[in-house]
Scaffold this motif. Sequence first.
Motif, PDB file in Angstrom:
ATOM      1  N   GLY A  44       0.797  -1.223   0.000  1.00 37.20           N
ATOM      2  CA  GLY A  44       0.000   0.000   0.000  1.00 37.20           C
ATOM      3  C   GLY A  44       0.828   1.270   0.000  1.00 37.20           C
ATOM      4  N   LEU A  45       2.131   1.143   0.107  1.00 32.57           N
ATOM      5  CA  LEU A  45       3.009   2.319   0.145  1.00 32.57           C
ATOM      6  C   LEU A  45       3.345   2.766  -1.273  1.00 32.57           C
ATOM      7  CD1 LEU A  45       4.719   4.264   1.909  1.00 32.57           C
ATOM      8  CD2 LEU A  45       6.592   2.651   1.653  1.00 32.57           C
ATOM      9  N   GLY A 107       9.965   9.214   3.778  1.00 29.55           N
ATOM     10  CA  GLY A 107       9.065  10.227   4.312  1.00 29.55           C
ATOM     11  C   GLY A 107       8.139  10.783   3.248  1.00 29.55           C
ATOM     12  N   VAL A 108       8.673  11.042   2.084  1.00 27.34           N
ATOM     13  CA  VAL A 108       7.851  11.543   0.975  1.00 27.34           C
ATOM     14  C   VAL A 108       6.798  10.511   0.596  1.00 27.34           C
ATOM     15  CG1 VAL A 108       7.908  12.148  -1.487  1.00 27.34           C
ATOM     16  CG2 VAL A 108       9.586  13.139   0.073  1.00 27.34           C
ATOM     17  N   LEU A 109       7.183   9.238   0.541  1.00 27.61           N
ATOM     18  CA  LEU A 109       6.222   8.187   0.194  1.00 27.61           C
ATOM     19  C   LEU A 109       5.117   8.067   1.245  1.00 27.61           C
ATOM     20  CD1 LEU A 109       8.483   5.312  -1.175  1.00 27.61           C
ATOM     21  CD2 LEU A 109       7.197   7.025  -2.450  1.00 27.61           C
ATOM     22  N   VAL A 110       5.477   8.170   2.502  1.00 29.71           N
ATOM     23  CA  VAL A 110       4.474   8.076   3.580  1.00 29.71           C
ATOM     24  C   VAL A 110       3.530   9.262   3.556  1.00 29.71           C
ATOM     25  CG1 VAL A 110       4.191   8.133   6.097  1.00 29.71           C
ATOM     26  CG2 VAL A 110       5.886   6.598   5.069  1.00 29.71           C
ATOM     27  N   ILE A 111       4.069  10.457   3.395  1.00 30.59           N
ATOM     28  CA  ILE A 111       3.251  11.672   3.384  1.00 30.59           C
ATOM     29  C   ILE A 111       2.334  11.709   2.162  1.00 30.59           C
ATOM     30  CG2 ILE A 111       3.337  14.187   3.144  1.00 30.59           C
ATOM     31  CD1 ILE A 111       5.847  14.083   4.960  1.00 30.59           C
ATOM     32  N   SER A 112       2.840  11.312   1.017  1.00 28.50           N
ATOM     33  CA  SER A 112       2.043  11.368  -0.211  1.00 28.50           C
ATOM     34  C   SER A 112       1.073  10.193  -0.341  1.00 28.50           C
ATOM     35  CB  SER A 112       2.953  11.416  -1.442  1.00 28.50           C
ATOM     36  OG  SER A 112       3.648  10.173  -1.581  1.00 28.50           O
ATOM     37  N   GLY A 113       1.264   9.149   0.498  1.00 31.89           N
ATOM     38  CA  GLY A 113       0.409   7.957   0.395  1.00 31.89           C
ATOM     39  C   GLY A 113      -0.815   8.136   1.170  1.00 31.89           C
TER      40      GLY A 113
END
Length: 113
Positions: A44-45, A107-113
């Motif tokens: 899901g990431l 961090g970018v992947l978590v924030i944008s996901g």
Amino acid sequence: MSTPRDDEPDYRFTLANERTFLAWIRTALGLVAGGVAVHQLVPGLSTSAARTGLAVLCLSLAAILALTSFPRWRRVQTAMRRGDPLPRSPLLIVLTVGILLITVFAGVLVISG
């Protein structure tokens, strides 16, 4: 002409050098585990390509650490045996920058996901 010294260093220094080597190897193993985990266990990431990119960053840094840690251990051990100053290592900067890149990317992947 004098020959270089080859004295046995105090065993505590030898063991400390070995512990440092093992710490580099543990860090590399952790990065391998993290790279595999992010690629296989968090579908899901973000996108598959982004997960693959993050995994490749982790695995690349792990490979660099694994490849350079033994020669670093040997250089330090040789310097201690000869009574020379300990050699400097670019490995600290490489590891710092690599972990920073991985952290920012994750961090970018978590924030944008």
